[in-house]
Design an enzyme around this catalytic site. Sequence first.
Site, PDB file in Angstrom:
ATOM      1  N   TYR A 133       0.611  -1.020   0.182  1.00 33.23           N
ATOM      2  CA  TYR A 133      -0.359   0.072   0.204  1.00 33.23           C
ATOM      3  C   TYR A 133       0.785   1.307   0.141  1.00 33.23           C
ATOM      4  O   TYR A 133       1.673   1.153   1.247  1.00 33.23           O
ATOM      5  CB  TYR A 133      -1.007   0.312   1.688  1.00 33.23           C
ATOM      6  CG  TYR A 133      -1.910  -1.320   1.087  1.00 33.23           C
ATOM      7  CD1 TYR A 133      -2.224  -2.229   0.040  1.00 33.23           C
ATOM      8  CD2 TYR A 133      -2.995  -1.126   2.430  1.00 33.23           C
ATOM      9  CE1 TYR A 133      -2.925  -3.095   0.099  1.00 33.23           C
ATOM     10  CE2 TYR A 133      -3.797  -2.252   2.548  1.00 33.23           C
ATOM     11  CZ  TYR A 133      -3.802  -3.095   1.138  1.00 33.23           C
ATOM     12  OH  TYR A 133      -4.500  -4.010   1.216  1.00 33.23           O
ATOM     13  N   HIS A 173       0.410 -12.251   0.898  1.00 31.02           N
ATOM     14  CA  HIS A 173      -0.573 -11.291   0.234  1.00 31.02           C
ATOM     15  C   HIS A 173      -1.478 -11.682  -1.241  1.00 31.02           C
ATOM     16  O   HIS A 173      -2.833 -11.671  -1.138  1.00 31.02           O
ATOM     17  CB  HIS A 173      -0.032  -9.838  -0.320  1.00 31.02           C
ATOM     18  CG  HIS A 173      -0.647  -8.631  -0.893  1.00 31.02           C
ATOM     19  ND1 HIS A 173       0.062  -7.410  -0.333  1.00 31.02           N
ATOM     20  CD2 HIS A 173      -2.600  -8.399  -1.306  1.00 31.02           C
ATOM     21  CE1 HIS A 173      -1.340  -6.389  -0.063  1.00 31.02           C
ATOM     22  NE2 HIS A 173      -2.919  -7.195  -0.322  1.00 31.02           N
TER      23      HIS A 173
END
Length: 282
Positions: A52, A111
């Site tokens: 992010y 992820h």
Amino acid sequence: MKTVTINHQVLPAIGIGTWHLGDQPQQQAKEIAAIRLRIEMGAQVIDTAEMYGNGRSEHLVAQAIKPYSRQKLFLISKVLPQNASHKRMAHSLKASLQRLQTDYLDLYLYHWRGHVPLAETISELQHFQDQGLIRAWGVSNFDLSDMQELWQLPHGPNVAANEDLYNLGSRGIEYSLLPWQQQHHLPMIAYSPVSNGDQLGAHLTQHPTVLQIAQQHQVSPYQIMLAWTISHPNILAIPKASQPQHMKDNLAALNLNLSTAELAALDQAYPAPQHKEPLDIL
């Protein structure tokens, strides 16, 4: 208040998502204020990732949580697939810990699947849990076949959660993955639980049924969608909210109970899948 249990911790069923937070310097003060307001209103879970903003989200979270006791928060971060190897994961984890200004993560997620053998990734995650750098590990964007493969690995059943896209307009996981996780007492973390309003073409916030139920409860369509997501057992929703008012709205959904008739109406508007569907991923 609805709750979910992850790694033996009972947590409020709505946490804080941070995807895209920290990307715009001029917005960071508002974003920090929104996170702090949500913590003061009872939120414990904050979900972030090294991906992010190339770490900017983790930096923002560190600033936001400074006034609070670390032990009262549940921090989640994620390792990118290209870093999920024996050679590179230690560097990624330590960098995330440094950006977050903490010495441990409550949950560290893989992820999404990449080219590193799954057994190698899971072995590393378990190693860091044994070291105490993470309290638990999990996965993200895993479908049923991925979970079944994971479960056969030596440490596979130690997985603490799976994080997938799930909302009223994206119910594919209900056909086989969600029942499998419920059977194995494995929590689901739902990202994009309010679907950004019209993501995946659902146009959820404009649907007459959603609008009617929202009006009946005197809440927003987003709150109805969030309440629907956490109406299912053992699900943690992590909506992103960059404005303090959005954080207040999210909290209200924790105590919003939809009736059997309202849930049936939403099912009719957005039916559950009748066959296996590809996993939705953003």
